[in-house]
Design an enzyme around this catalytic site. Sequence first.
Site, PDB file in Angstrom:
ATOM      1  N   THR A   1      -4.445  12.996  17.374  1.00  0.00           N
ATOM      2  CA  THR A   1      -5.443  13.122  16.317  1.00  0.00           C
ATOM      3  C   THR A   1      -6.463  14.207  16.633  1.00  0.00           C
ATOM      4  O   THR A   1      -6.989  14.859  15.727  1.00  0.00           O
ATOM      5  CB  THR A   1      -6.159  11.771  16.106  1.00  0.00           C
ATOM      6  OG1 THR A   1      -5.177  10.738  15.980  1.00  0.00           O
ATOM      7  CG2 THR A   1      -7.000  11.786  14.849  1.00  0.00           C
TER       8      THR A   1
ATOM      9  N   SER B   1      -4.192  16.285  11.267  1.00  0.00           N
ATOM     10  CA  SER B   1      -5.241  15.278  11.424  1.00  0.00           C
ATOM     11  C   SER B   1      -6.399  15.519  10.457  1.00  0.00           C
ATOM     12  O   SER B   1      -7.059  16.563  10.499  1.00  0.00           O
ATOM     13  CB  SER B   1      -5.771  15.296  12.866  1.00  0.00           C
ATOM     14  OG  SER B   1      -6.983  14.568  12.972  1.00  0.00           O
ATOM     15  N   ARG B   2      -6.667  14.537   9.594  1.00  0.00           N
ATOM     16  CA  ARG B   2      -7.790  14.657   8.664  1.00  0.00           C
ATOM     17  C   ARG B   2      -9.122  14.647   9.410  1.00  0.00           C
ATOM     18  O   ARG B   2     -10.052  15.375   9.046  1.00  0.00           O
ATOM     19  CB  ARG B   2      -7.745  13.511   7.644  1.00  0.00           C
ATOM     20  CG  ARG B   2      -6.550  13.567   6.720  1.00  0.00           C
ATOM     21  CD  ARG B   2      -6.689  12.586   5.578  1.00  0.00           C
ATOM     22  NE  ARG B   2      -6.671  11.209   6.019  1.00  0.00           N
ATOM     23  CZ  ARG B   2      -5.567  10.471   6.149  1.00  0.00           C
ATOM     24  NH1 ARG B   2      -4.393  11.011   5.877  1.00  0.00           N
ATOM     25  NH2 ARG B   2      -5.621   9.211   6.534  1.00  0.00           N
TER      26      ARG B   2
ATOM     27  N   GLY C   1       0.835  -1.195   0.000  1.00  0.00           N
ATOM     28  CA  GLY C   1       0.000   0.000   0.000  1.00  0.00           C
ATOM     29  C   GLY C   1       0.866   1.240   0.000  1.00  0.00           C
ATOM     30  O   GLY C   1       1.659   1.444   0.918  1.00  0.00           O
ATOM     31  N   ALA C   2       0.721   2.077  -1.043  1.00  0.00           N
ATOM     32  CA  ALA C   2       1.604   3.228  -1.212  1.00  0.00           C
ATOM     33  C   ALA C   2       0.884   4.545  -0.962  1.00  0.00           C
ATOM     34  O   ALA C   2       1.094   5.534  -1.670  1.00  0.00           O
ATOM     35  CB  ALA C   2       2.220   3.212  -2.615  1.00  0.00           C
TER      36      ALA C   2
ATOM     37  N   ASP D   1      -2.582   8.381  20.859  1.00  0.00           N
ATOM     38  CA  ASP D   1      -3.142   8.601  19.532  1.00  0.00           C
ATOM     39  C   ASP D   1      -4.333   9.553  19.584  1.00  0.00           C
ATOM     40  O   ASP D   1      -4.568  10.339  18.663  1.00  0.00           O
ATOM     41  CB  ASP D   1      -3.559   7.260  18.923  1.00  0.00           C
ATOM     42  CG  ASP D   1      -3.439   7.245  17.402  1.00  0.00           C
ATOM     43  OD1 ASP D   1      -3.099   8.288  16.812  1.00  0.00           O
ATOM     44  OD2 ASP D   1      -3.694   6.181  16.804  1.00  0.00           O
TER      45      ASP D   1
ATOM     46  N   LYS E   1     -10.510   6.844  18.387  1.00  0.00           N
ATOM     47  CA  LYS E   1      -9.898   8.179  18.475  1.00  0.00           C
ATOM     48  C   LYS E   1     -10.231   9.019  17.242  1.00  0.00           C
ATOM     49  O   LYS E   1     -10.297  10.259  17.326  1.00  0.00           O
ATOM     50  CB  LYS E   1      -8.382   8.050  18.669  1.00  0.00           C
ATOM     51  CG  LYS E   1      -7.633   7.277  17.583  1.00  0.00           C
ATOM     52  CD  LYS E   1      -7.108   8.149  16.487  1.00  0.00           C
ATOM     53  CE  LYS E   1      -6.392   7.340  15.420  1.00  0.00           C
ATOM     54  NZ  LYS E   1      -5.827   8.184  14.350  1.00  0.00           N
TER      55      LYS E   1
ATOM     56  N   ARG F   1      -0.724  -0.356  -5.830  1.00  0.00           N
ATOM     57  CA  ARG F   1      -1.725  -1.041  -6.656  1.00  0.00           C
ATOM     58  C   ARG F   1      -1.714  -0.534  -8.105  1.00  0.00           C
ATOM     59  O   ARG F   1      -1.921  -1.284  -9.048  1.00  0.00           O
ATOM     60  CB  ARG F   1      -3.112  -0.829  -6.042  1.00  0.00           C
ATOM     61  CG  ARG F   1      -4.233  -1.608  -6.718  1.00  0.00           C
ATOM     62  CD  ARG F   1      -5.571  -1.279  -6.077  1.00  0.00           C
ATOM     63  NE  ARG F   1      -5.598  -1.637  -4.669  1.00  0.00           N
ATOM     64  CZ  ARG F   1      -5.928  -2.854  -4.223  1.00  0.00           C
ATOM     65  NH1 ARG F   1      -6.258  -3.802  -5.081  1.00  0.00           N
ATOM     66  NH2 ARG F   1      -5.927  -3.101  -2.932  1.00  0.00           N
TER      67      ARG F   1
ATOM     68  N   ALA G   1       0.089   7.562   2.087  1.00  0.00           N
ATOM     69  CA  ALA G   1       1.041   8.342   2.874  1.00  0.00           C
ATOM     70  C   ALA G   1       1.706   7.506   3.955  1.00  0.00           C
ATOM     71  O   ALA G   1       2.934   7.515   4.107  1.00  0.00           O
ATOM     72  CB  ALA G   1       0.316   9.537   3.502  1.00  0.00           C
TER      73      ALA G   1
ATOM     74  N   GLY H   1       1.867   4.101   4.397  1.00  0.00           N
ATOM     75  CA  GLY H   1       2.675   2.998   3.900  1.00  0.00           C
ATOM     76  C   GLY H   1       4.001   3.474   3.334  1.00  0.00           C
ATOM     77  O   GLY H   1       5.058   2.881   3.583  1.00  0.00           O
TER      78      GLY H   1
END
Length: 327
Positions: free
Chosen positions: A243, A249-250, A7-8, A239, A186, A30, A10, A12
């Site tokens: 977060t 934090s998204r 998985g590429a 965490d 969280k 992928r 952020a 990974g």
Amino acid sequence: MQISVLGAGAWGTALAAQAATRHPTRLWARDPAQAAAIAASRRNARYLADVALPSALEVTADLADALAHAGTDGLLIVATPMAGLREMLQRLPDGAAVLWLSKGFEAGSGRLGHEIAREAAPQLRAGVLSGPSFALEVARGQPTALVAASQDAALCQSAITALHGPTLRIYSSSDPVGVEVGGAVKNVLAIATGMADGMNLGLNARAALITRGLAEMTRLGLALGGRAETFMGLSGLGDLVLTATGDLSRNRRVGLKLAEGQTLERILVELGHVSEGVYSARTVLERATALGVEMPITRAVVGVLQGDCTPREAVQALMQREARSES
């Protein structure tokens, strides 16, 4: 040790970059075009454009090649969103040592990662790697501490061997349940804190939300079989604080935008990346309800996400709850 990161995105990419400074590491993307671009430019333009990747990091779009690289004695790290975890685990060879970075509950089934692995791929030596970590800071080599959790002690030791180094500290835990509950809940609580901050409710309100949110997280975790001390550790309190308060934090950004009055649909389009809290909130509440666990902050977040109330109405409802003992 041979390491393959599957998985590429952020996270990974960031972890693969750190692993490649100490071990032969291969990153699987992928999309063949993305893999070729990363290999050529030594950057992940979509997720970590400002970070140069180490020359030793290999990149491939061939899953069989990535699995062969890890072999029977290496370590696989699954870095897909929770929605892709089940499919990926089912594609791994029997007996493989695997850790996943996915945080949240699976849509539909409501399963956590360890439950998915037990159900879909019991032949794997499996665990979770979690903790307070923004991918950008890990990629830059800024100090970070994580926890590898599995009932397989040898697998936890493999994670330490693979990743523990000058800027990345790896702790071990035999409580994957607690670690995964912390990593999932969280995100929901970060949305709540973002909404409070977006309404300028103040630092008192932020502290109250984080503290009472931790209590909610712990109650659910204990009901699912986790251990109380886990929630005071990296994957729980650590965490949650990161977060809920960090500008990277998204989930926090979702809460801030909701407080501005933006629609959830617009927020997610502008965000451009997965916000696991949005997808996990309802499942967290459903599992808590089934277990008889009270989670008022989570319920308030679900109400806002579903459009049943505004952020301000949700806060008013929380503040009007009856007084009770803290413990």
